[in-house]
Design a protein around this motif. Structure first.
Motif, PDB file in Angstrom:
ATOM      1  N   GLN A   1     -45.885  -5.087  10.305  1.00 25.26           N
ATOM      2  CA  GLN A   1     -44.801  -5.711  11.057  1.00 25.26           C
ATOM      3  C   GLN A   1     -43.788  -4.650  11.487  1.00 25.26           C
ATOM      4  OE1 GLN A   1     -45.747  -6.610   8.038  1.00 25.26           O
ATOM      5  NE2 GLN A   1     -46.613  -8.667   8.208  1.00 25.26           N
ATOM      6  N   SER A   2     -43.472  -4.632  12.769  1.00 25.37           N
ATOM      7  CA  SER A   2     -42.574  -3.607  13.299  1.00 25.37           C
ATOM      8  C   SER A   2     -41.156  -3.753  12.763  1.00 25.37           C
ATOM      9  CB  SER A   2     -42.555  -3.666  14.828  1.00 25.37           C
ATOM     10  OG  SER A   2     -42.134  -4.947  15.269  1.00 25.37           O
TER      11      SER A   2
ATOM     12  N   LEU B   1     -38.752   4.382  16.379  1.00 28.46           N
ATOM     13  CA  LEU B   1     -39.195   3.014  16.101  1.00 28.46           C
ATOM     14  C   LEU B   1     -38.260   1.975  16.713  1.00 28.46           C
ATOM     15  CD1 LEU B   1     -40.209   3.344  12.328  1.00 28.46           C
ATOM     16  CD2 LEU B   1     -41.733   3.345  14.318  1.00 28.46           C
ATOM     17  N   LYS B   2     -36.991   2.311  16.850  1.00 26.77           N
ATOM     18  CA  LYS B   2     -35.999   1.372  17.347  1.00 26.77           C
ATOM     19  C   LYS B   2     -35.934   1.446  18.876  1.00 26.77           C
ATOM     20  CE  LYS B   2     -31.154   0.097  16.653  1.00 26.77           C
ATOM     21  NZ  LYS B   2     -31.420  -1.273  16.149  1.00 26.77           N
ATOM     22  N   ASN B   3     -35.794   0.316  19.513  1.00 26.84           N
ATOM     23  CA  ASN B   3     -35.708   0.280  20.974  1.00 26.84           C
ATOM     24  C   ASN B   3     -34.296   0.654  21.434  1.00 26.84           C
ATOM     25  OD1 ASN B   3     -38.387  -0.620  21.191  1.00 26.84           O
ATOM     26  ND2 ASN B   3     -37.755  -2.764  20.944  1.00 26.84           N
ATOM     27  N   ARG B   4     -34.222   1.357  22.551  1.00 21.68           N
ATOM     28  CA  ARG B   4     -32.957   1.715  23.183  1.00 21.68           C
ATOM     29  C   ARG B   4     -32.058   2.500  22.225  1.00 21.68           C
ATOM     30  NH1 ARG B   4     -31.379  -3.975  26.276  1.00 21.68           N
ATOM     31  NH2 ARG B   4     -33.261  -4.091  27.591  1.00 21.68           N
ATOM     32  N   ALA B   5     -32.619   3.491  21.597  1.00 18.27           N
ATOM     33  CA  ALA B   5     -31.841   4.322  20.669  1.00 18.27           C
ATOM     34  C   ALA B   5     -31.769   5.748  21.205  1.00 18.27           C
ATOM     35  CB  ALA B   5     -32.459   4.289  19.284  1.00 18.27           C
TER      36      ALA B   5
ATOM     37  N   CYS C   1     -47.495   6.359   5.617  1.00 19.44           N
ATOM     38  CA  CYS C   1     -47.492   5.102   4.855  1.00 19.44           C
ATOM     39  C   CYS C   1     -46.873   3.960   5.652  1.00 19.44           C
ATOM     40  CB  CYS C   1     -46.748   5.292   3.542  1.00 19.44           C
ATOM     41  SG  CYS C   1     -47.603   6.357   2.371  1.00 19.44           S
ATOM     42  N   THR C   2     -45.747   4.229   6.321  1.00 14.54           N
ATOM     43  CA  THR C   2     -45.106   3.156   7.096  1.00 14.54           C
ATOM     44  C   THR C   2     -45.935   2.764   8.323  1.00 14.54           C
ATOM     45  OG1 THR C   2     -43.789   4.848   8.243  1.00 14.54           O
ATOM     46  CG2 THR C   2     -42.779   3.735   6.358  1.00 14.54           C
ATOM     47  N   SER C   3     -46.709   3.691   8.834  1.00 17.42           N
ATOM     48  CA  SER C   3     -47.534   3.369  10.008  1.00 17.42           C
ATOM     49  C   SER C   3     -48.786   2.596   9.631  1.00 17.42           C
ATOM     50  CB  SER C   3     -47.927   4.653  10.756  1.00 17.42           C
ATOM     51  OG  SER C   3     -46.779   5.343  11.198  1.00 17.42           O
TER      52      SER C   3
ATOM     53  N   LEU D   1     -39.188  -1.001  10.531  1.00 19.68           N
ATOM     54  CA  LEU D   1     -37.886  -0.500  10.956  1.00 19.68           C
ATOM     55  C   LEU D   1     -36.855  -0.644   9.839  1.00 19.68           C
ATOM     56  CD1 LEU D   1     -36.330   0.616  13.432  1.00 19.68           C
ATOM     57  CD2 LEU D   1     -35.725  -1.755  13.974  1.00 19.68           C
ATOM     58  N   THR D   2     -36.916  -1.747   9.106  1.00 18.45           N
ATOM     59  CA  THR D   2     -35.980  -1.966   8.006  1.00 18.45           C
ATOM     60  C   THR D   2     -36.192  -0.967   6.877  1.00 18.45           C
ATOM     61  OG1 THR D   2     -35.916  -4.331   8.522  1.00 18.45           O
ATOM     62  CG2 THR D   2     -35.134  -3.651   6.350  1.00 18.45           C
ATOM     63  N   VAL D   3     -37.456  -0.750   6.517  1.00 19.14           N
ATOM     64  CA  VAL D   3     -37.762   0.192   5.430  1.00 19.14           C
ATOM     65  C   VAL D   3     -37.323   1.603   5.792  1.00 19.14           C
ATOM     66  CG1 VAL D   3     -39.644   1.257   4.135  1.00 19.14           C
ATOM     67  CG2 VAL D   3     -39.647  -1.209   4.518  1.00 19.14           C
ATOM     68  N   VAL D   4     -37.664   2.026   7.003  1.00 15.66           N
ATOM     69  CA  VAL D   4     -37.279   3.374   7.427  1.00 15.66           C
ATOM     70  C   VAL D   4     -35.761   3.489   7.553  1.00 15.66           C
ATOM     71  CG1 VAL D   4     -37.505   5.078   9.269  1.00 15.66           C
ATOM     72  CG2 VAL D   4     -39.489   3.738   8.575  1.00 15.66           C
ATOM     73  N   GLY D   5     -35.110   2.420   7.972  1.00 14.30           N
ATOM     74  CA  GLY D   5     -33.647   2.430   8.074  1.00 14.30           C
ATOM     75  C   GLY D   5     -32.978   2.630   6.723  1.00 14.30           C
ATOM     76  N   TRP D   6     -33.487   1.954   5.692  1.00 11.42           N
ATOM     77  CA  TRP D   6     -32.937   2.143   4.349  1.00 11.42           C
ATOM     78  C   TRP D   6     -33.195   3.560   3.834  1.00 11.42           C
ATOM     79  CZ3 TRP D   6     -29.408  -0.317   1.804  1.00 11.42           C
ATOM     80  CH2 TRP D   6     -29.153  -1.668   2.079  1.00 11.42           C
ATOM     81  N   MET D   7     -34.350   4.092   4.134  1.00 16.85           N
ATOM     82  CA  MET D   7     -34.630   5.484   3.749  1.00 16.85           C
ATOM     83  C   MET D   7     -33.663   6.438   4.433  1.00 16.85           C
ATOM     84  SD  MET D   7     -38.799   5.701   3.734  1.00 16.85           S
ATOM     85  CE  MET D   7     -39.781   4.733   2.593  1.00 16.85           C
TER      86      MET D   7
END
Length: 236
Positions: A127-128, A65-69, A120-122, A132-138
């Motif tokens: 909003q991207s 989901l994150k760019n340039r990772a 669920c996140t998809s 990204l924030t929700v998945v990052g916290w998970m």
């Protein structure tokens, strides 16, 4: 210059993070080498490796989901491969119950929960940046759980520690207590005729006992027959 310096720092710390993560993935290697040599899991648990695989898969999804990772995707792809190898080895040498338990863990974490998070996140978060924030916290939460998962093996040790303390307390309480010794019985101290009567009572055969009972019953009947007639009529 400040931007270039920040980019360089991000690359350096990202590279160091990948090196540390790779060493963390290789940490169980001596354990699985021992399992392969002895062909037994020896009571090891599969929970830490199932959680580690789930965390690597979730972080891999975050890197997607994150760019340039690229470094994030690279190290977590390696992590997924290493943890999968660990779990395959564990499934080969584990006993039946542990194998079934591991299969349930993989079905729950790596298929059910991971699939539900991706779905669920998809579908629910459009909003991207919010996705990204929700998945990052998970990812952060489950990364911490990777380090907490090995604590599951402490449960038997804690119970053993508690029982050991209880034994020590009981020993301290009763170590000075005197043992109660029953008086010793000697044959010479018994009254005259006691031993003879005991021996007779213990050595009588069932036939002799029945004969004695019949003799006593005949004496009782005879005594009733010799009694005066008046007494019998009075009793009636």
């Amino acid at each position: 210059m400040a931007t270039i310096h920040a980019v360089h720092l991000a690359f350096v710390f990202g590279l160091l993070g990948n090196v540390v993560s790779f060493l963390v993935y290789l940490a169980p290697l001596p354990t699985f080498s021992r399992i392969c040599k002895k062909k037994s899991t020896e009571g090891f648990q599969s929970l830490p490796y199932s959680v580690a695989l789930f965390s690597a898969m979730l972080t891999l999804y975050y890197g997607y989901l994150k760019n340039r990772a690229i470094m994030l995707i690279t190290i977590n792809s390696i992590g997924c491969a290493i943890e999968s190898i660990y779990l395959i080895i564990f499934m080969i040498y584990a006993p039946g119950r542990a194998r079934i338990y591991t299969a349930k863990l993989l079905a729950f974490f790596n298929l059910g929960l991971f699939g539900m998070i991706v779905l669920c996140t998809s579908l629910l978060i459009k909003q991207s940046y919010l996705r990204l924030t929700v998945v990052g916290w998970m990812c952060a939460i489950f990364s911490v759980s990777v380090f907490a998962a090995p604590l599951s093996i402490m449960t038997p040790n804690i119970l053993g520690f508690i029982f050991g303390i209880a034994q020590m307390i009981l020993y301290i309480i009763y170590k000075d207590k005197k043992n109660v010794v029953l008086p010793e019985f000697k044959v010479e101290d018994a009254p005259n005729g006691t031993i003879t009567s005991i021996q007779l009572s213990t050595t009588e055969t069932p036939g002799k006992l029945n004969a004695m009972n019949q003799t006593q019953e005949s004496k009782i009947v005879k005594g009733i027959g010799d009694a005066p007639t008046e007494a019998i009529e009075l009793n009636v």
